[in-house]
Design a protein around this motif. Sequence first.
Motif, PDB file in Angstrom:
ATOM      1  N   GLY A 286       0.038  16.198  -6.481  1.00 29.25           N
ATOM      2  CA  GLY A 286       1.210  15.341  -6.590  1.00 29.25           C
ATOM      3  C   GLY A 286       0.948  13.895  -6.230  1.00 29.25           C
ATOM      4  N   GLY A 287      -0.327  13.524  -6.151  1.00 30.67           N
ATOM      5  CA  GLY A 287      -0.687  12.152  -5.830  1.00 30.67           C
ATOM      6  C   GLY A 287      -0.906  11.900  -4.356  1.00 30.67           C
TER       7      GLY A 287
ATOM      8  N   GLY B 279      -5.548  13.921   1.274  1.00 28.49           N
ATOM      9  CA  GLY B 279      -6.304  13.298   2.347  1.00 28.49           C
ATOM     10  C   GLY B 279      -7.538  12.571   1.879  1.00 28.49           C
ATOM     11  N   HIS B 280      -7.974  12.853   0.652  1.00 30.58           N
ATOM     12  CA  HIS B 280      -9.242  12.285   0.171  1.00 30.58           C
ATOM     13  C   HIS B 280      -9.050  11.170  -0.845  1.00 30.58           C
ATOM     14  N   ALA B 281      -7.904  11.101  -1.512  1.00 34.94           N
ATOM     15  CA  ALA B 281      -7.661  10.112  -2.562  1.00 34.94           C
ATOM     16  C   ALA B 281      -6.166  10.066  -2.852  1.00 34.94           C
ATOM     17  N   GLY B 282      -5.757   9.053  -3.639  1.00 36.47           N
ATOM     18  CA  GLY B 282      -4.359   8.967  -4.038  1.00 36.47           C
ATOM     19  C   GLY B 282      -3.656   7.685  -3.648  1.00 36.47           C
ATOM     20  N   VAL B 283      -4.286   6.874  -2.787  1.00 38.43           N
ATOM     21  CA  VAL B 283      -3.653   5.645  -2.312  1.00 38.43           C
ATOM     22  C   VAL B 283      -3.879   4.498  -3.296  1.00 38.43           C
TER      23      VAL B 283
ATOM     24  N   GLY C 206      -1.183   3.748 -12.675  1.00 34.08           N
ATOM     25  CA  GLY C 206      -0.264   4.073 -11.595  1.00 34.08           C
ATOM     26  C   GLY C 206      -0.324   5.530 -11.184  1.00 34.08           C
ATOM     27  N   ILE C 207      -1.207   6.286 -11.838  1.00 31.48           N
ATOM     28  CA  ILE C 207      -1.429   7.696 -11.522  1.00 31.48           C
ATOM     29  C   ILE C 207      -2.840   7.821 -10.949  1.00 31.48           C
TER      30      ILE C 207
ATOM     31  N   THR D 162       0.844  -1.188   0.000  1.00 29.24           N
ATOM     32  CA  THR D 162       0.000   0.000   0.000  1.00 29.24           C
ATOM     33  C   THR D 162       0.881   1.240   0.000  1.00 29.24           C
ATOM     34  N   ALA D 163       0.579   2.187  -0.884  1.00 32.30           N
ATOM     35  CA  ALA D 163       1.395   3.389  -0.993  1.00 32.30           C
ATOM     36  C   ALA D 163       0.618   4.481  -1.707  1.00 32.30           C
ATOM     37  N   TYR D 164       1.011   5.709  -1.481  1.00 30.72           N
ATOM     38  CA  TYR D 164       0.511   6.793  -2.302  1.00 30.72           C
ATOM     39  C   TYR D 164       1.175   6.726  -3.674  1.00 30.72           C
ATOM     40  N   GLY D 165       0.418   7.118  -4.712  1.00 25.30           N
ATOM     41  CA  GLY D 165       0.976   7.153  -6.054  1.00 25.30           C
ATOM     42  C   GLY D 165       1.762   8.424  -6.275  1.00 25.30           C
ATOM     43  N   PRO D 166       2.373   8.565  -7.453  1.00 26.45           N
ATOM     44  CA  PRO D 166       2.304   7.599  -8.555  1.00 26.45           C
ATOM     45  C   PRO D 166       3.188   6.387  -8.318  1.00 26.45           C
TER      46      PRO D 166
END
Length: 342
Positions: free
Chosen positions: A225-226, A229-233, A214-215, A188-192
């Motif tokens: 920048g990916g 707090g609401h999305a991006g994981v 992956g973006i 589990t990680a923030y993108g990209p």
Amino acid sequence: MTTSWKPAQLTDLRECLELMTADGTVPGGVIAHGDLEGEPGFLTAGIVAPECGDARPGPDTVYDAASLTKVVATWPLIGSTGIDLDAPVHTLLPTVAAVVPGGKVTVGQILAHTTGLRADTRLDQYRNRNQDLAALICGEDLIAEPGAGHRYINRGFILAGLLLAQVTGRRLDELAADLWTSLGMTSTAYGPIGRSSRVAPTEQRLAGAPRLWGIPHDDNAALLGGVAGHAGVFTTAADLATYATALLSGHRDGTDLGRWLARSTVPQAVIEPGLNRGLAWLLTGNGRVAYHHGFTGTSLYLAPATGRYLVICTNAVYHHQDNRTALAPLRALALKAITAEP
């Protein structure tokens, strides 16, 4: 008390996922199911995506979690940092003045989606503005008095991500990575993140252009920048099963994370009869089930009373359709299954 899944429930879920794959609703997907008595089980169907050849989705296929970010990153971090839920954001974000419309919004109202902030996110409207993002968001007129009623708003969780970084002095993605590592969520990680057959692509925004892969699918998370707090994981069904197990076992054993879940499953706002918002989570079945969805085609369901959980990972936005309508049968079946009496 824990209660195992009945074979008929799992068969129904598998058949529904297979049907959605066959009719082109999704390229494929993974459902994780489990309880506190054993290892998770996985139901799979279809392929990851045509771009990935004949790669089949599985427990370790990486999906854009979209709004599951709210409950996989932001919500547990607010619980672990001990931020006062009654604190107005202006007391936590130095660029936000107390007199601006959003300055009086509290952290608890952000989690409960009762802030009264504008519902449209549209961070692109702030391009070439020199003000701090938190100040820009809070400087907008409110559409309702804070605490007056429920309205699902991404802006609040964007603020929550900003205030977590401010309060701790660390980047949101660093805070989240430490949390996930401590729970054993290794994928589990923030993108990209890099493209591969293990990563599910999402939408093709322009004909002839590459798909988002992956973006983050969420435009506003991408603008940040990916990391938001609401999305991006990005995550996997296996990691979400690990996370669900940690939450449910913590609830049973009274750990800090478990107590935070218990506190968060107390209704904060009525959405409709039988459906309430807790702190971040949707609550149904008289509060016995907490769940959340991600726009890309993901869902996480928890039943603390029975120790059961369900995870849905798909890339339903691959076909650029109304995902909420397309995914409604599978999500409804999942909710019915997890709320059913043992």
